[in-house]
Write an enzyme that holds these catalytic residues in place. Sequence first.
Site, mmCIF file in Angstrom:
data_model
loop_
_atom_site.group_PDB
_atom_site.id
_atom_site.type_symbol
_atom_site.label_atom_id
_atom_site.label_comp_id
_atom_site.label_asym_id
_atom_site.label_seq_id
_atom_site.Cartn_x
_atom_site.Cartn_y
_atom_site.Cartn_z
ATOM 1 N N VAL A 44 0.987 -1.257 -0.307
ATOM 2 C CA VAL A 44 0.060 -0.067 -0.433
ATOM 3 C C VAL A 44 0.977 1.253 0.353
ATOM 4 O O VAL A 44 0.184 2.104 -0.777
ATOM 5 C CB VAL A 44 -1.021 0.036 1.407
ATOM 6 C CG1 VAL A 44 -1.885 1.789 1.108
ATOM 7 C CG2 VAL A 44 -1.981 -1.020 1.220
ATOM 8 N N CYS A 45 1.882 1.511 0.662
ATOM 9 C CA CYS A 45 2.776 2.657 0.867
ATOM 10 C C CYS A 45 3.482 2.871 -0.480
ATOM 11 O O CYS A 45 3.264 3.547 -0.811
ATOM 12 C CB CYS A 45 4.104 2.340 1.614
ATOM 13 S SG CYS A 45 3.318 2.003 3.231
ATOM 14 N N THR A 46 3.502 1.819 -1.138
ATOM 15 C CA THR A 46 4.503 1.935 -2.093
ATOM 16 C C THR A 46 3.915 2.736 -3.293
ATOM 17 O O THR A 46 3.727 4.253 -3.885
ATOM 18 C CB THR A 46 5.175 0.556 -3.238
ATOM 19 O OG1 THR A 46 6.152 -0.118 -1.701
ATOM 20 C CG2 THR A 46 5.497 0.583 -4.265
#
Length: 217
Positions: A44-46
């Site tokens: 998700v962070c990417t």
Amino acid sequence: MALRINDEIPNLSVETDTGTITLHDFVGDSWAILFSHPKDFTPVCTTEFGAVAQLATEWEARNTKVIGVSVDGVEDHVKWKGDIETVGGAKPTFPIIADPELEVSKAFDMLPAEAYLPDGRTPNDTATVRSVFIIGPDKKLKLTMTYPMNVGRNFAEVLRALDGLQTAAKENVATPANWVPGQDVVVPVAVSDDDAIAKYGSIDKKLPYLRMAKLPG
């Protein structure tokens, strides 16, 4: 003590993948947004940092600098940026703070003081390091949002909130629910009807305490 709205952010000296910076110097005379993440190379962070990279011209148009923070080190950040560019289709030119000792995460009240990183840690160990902090040119915290691990941040909302903050600061007004630039704003209660009409030309008095007006073009 929790970092609250209108508190001055701590002027930490931090290591990033683009060199050492101090936070107040980084903000300078601009607005700034700190996007925090619990770990590099997480799905998700990417996608989120890819979205931040795609919006480079939007940040620039709003005189806003962006900076990331993750609990991993500089070498991981450099490698991760390759994945971010692959997913987002845009080069992430903003710095990412290396926070393996959790100094930034604790200073911004994302983790309790006794928090530490165990061997073999997972993102769950730093799950609350998933926040957005919008900072004004006065180095004070203007807005914060915190998300869970499994819900990606809505960057249209981050931009909308930034527009609202900048408009409120420049025009001395408030913005209503779901406001976007160009729509009517809320006249502060401290301003009389006569003064509001003199300033805006007319007002839409929905309730004695709720008066809307269009900003001068």
